[in-house]
Enzyme design. Structure first.
Site, mmCIF file in Angstrom:
data_model
loop_
_atom_site.group_PDB
_atom_site.id
_atom_site.type_symbol
_atom_site.label_atom_id
_atom_site.label_comp_id
_atom_site.label_asym_id
_atom_site.label_seq_id
_atom_site.Cartn_x
_atom_site.Cartn_y
_atom_site.Cartn_z
ATOM 1 N N ASP A 1 0.900 -1.110 -0.011
ATOM 2 C CA ASP A 1 -0.067 -0.121 -0.011
ATOM 3 C C ASP A 1 0.870 1.159 -0.012
ATOM 4 O O ASP A 1 0.379 2.183 -0.511
ATOM 5 C CB ASP A 1 -0.893 -0.213 1.154
ATOM 6 C CG ASP A 1 -2.005 -0.828 0.959
ATOM 7 O OD1 ASP A 1 -2.413 -1.439 -0.171
ATOM 8 O OD2 ASP A 1 -2.971 -1.127 2.058
ATOM 9 N N GLY A 2 2.027 1.336 0.490
ATOM 10 C CA GLY A 2 2.758 2.382 0.705
ATOM 11 C C GLY A 2 3.102 2.895 -0.652
ATOM 12 O O GLY A 2 3.443 4.038 -1.017
ATOM 13 N N ASN B 1 -4.087 8.662 2.294
ATOM 14 C CA ASN B 1 -4.665 8.058 3.555
ATOM 15 C C ASN B 1 -4.735 9.435 4.687
ATOM 16 O O ASN B 1 -5.813 9.423 5.396
ATOM 17 C CB ASN B 1 -3.494 7.202 4.068
ATOM 18 C CG ASN B 1 -3.705 5.699 3.815
ATOM 19 O OD1 ASN B 1 -4.643 5.459 3.212
ATOM 20 N ND2 ASN B 1 -2.976 4.935 3.988
ATOM 21 N N THR C 1 -8.348 2.751 7.719
ATOM 22 C CA THR C 1 -8.015 1.693 7.931
ATOM 23 C C THR C 1 -6.174 1.629 8.177
ATOM 24 O O THR C 1 -5.696 0.533 8.312
ATOM 25 C CB THR C 1 -8.290 0.474 6.840
ATOM 26 O OG1 THR C 1 -7.790 1.016 5.553
ATOM 27 C CG2 THR C 1 -9.611 0.036 6.900
#
Length: 272
Positions: A50-51, A124, A164
């Protein structure tokens, strides 16, 4: 789709190898794969976790391109395609159309004496904290109105997609990623009241630093998606609102949000 931009996490050999495999697979079918965005680019394929996708989304925020993440990391909320199903996912792209979700992003500015020192976007979250285990004192304003003063390790302002991530670890609520709102979650507040606050997406949040960490050798800072980090001084303000830009995520997985959440949280509990 015929033109693909490939972005791999170079620190992960498996990600680099998978990118090469995908390049061969696509080129054998008449596609064009590049490592730089062009006017012909139809889609961005991201190899890592995800990063890696978060960084790619921020770097390419002006391009309005859809992203598909191949997960070679851990949980993979954003990079949802696992290595065993890559060719199946690629075939779906080639024979499209494919569903695309627009994800809300955050826009943040760091202000000192009214002047903008830095500004950036996040998919995010935008968070303040200290470089080290030290307590901050800061005030929170919403749409120019004073809300409260916190003595805490920090504050996370998260988008629905980011609910999340750091927000969840700090005890904040999980939100459907297609929602439009802001989530404010204090990190380890020194108070009996430690609840998150959910605001409508058009709200403007300002965090004003009142005091540096008391521990010698530490300093306060702000981070954008945990990556870009800038030091803060007393009286600095971090202004956060909804960005005009969005991130487009290709959703090949037909699982509902709740089913995905159950599976990911189940995996986390088993690992722990």
């Amino acid at each position: 789709m015929k033109h693909f931009l490939l972005i791999a996490n170079e620190s992960k050999p498996k990600a680099v190898a998978m990118a090469e495999h995908v390049k061969m697979f696509l080129e054998e079918r008449g596609c064009v794969c590049t490592r730089q965005v062009t006017k012909q680019t139809d889609c961005v394929l991201v190899f890592g976790g995800d990063g890696t996708l978060l960084q790619a989304a921020r770097n390419l925020r002006d391009q309005e391109l859809p992203f598909l993440g191949i997960n070679l990391g851990r949980l993979g909320y954003l990079a949802e395609v696992d290595p065993d199903h890559v060719e199946e996912a690629l075939s779906s792209l080639l024979h499209g159309p494919v569903p695309v979700e627009k994800r809300m992003m955050l826009f943040g500015q760091v202000l000192r004496e009214g002047n903008v020192l830095h500004e950036d976007v996040s998919l995010n979250d935008i968070a303040i904290g200290s470089r080290g285990m030290a307590v901050l004192i800061f005030r929170v304003f919403v749409d120019g109105e004073y809300l409260t003063t916190y003595q805490a390790d920090g504050m996370v302002v998260a988008s629905p997609t980011g609910s999340t991530a750091y927000n969840l670890s700090a005890g904040g609520p999980v939100v459907n990623p297609q929602a439009s709102l802001l989530v404010l979650t204090p990190v380890s507040p020194h108070t009996l009241i430690s609840r998150s606050i959910v605001l409508e997406s058009r709200s403007v949040v300002e965090l004003e630093i009142l005091r540096h960490p008391s521990r010698q050798g530490t300093e306060s800072c702000v981070s954008f998606d945990g990556d870009v980090i800038m030091s803060l001084q007393p009286k600095d303000r971090v202004r956060i609102c909804r960005s005009e830009q969005t991130t487009r995520i290709i959703k090949l997985n037909k699982l509902s949000f709740l089913e995905t959440l159950r599976r990911k949280m189940g995996d986390r509990q088993e690992e722990e």
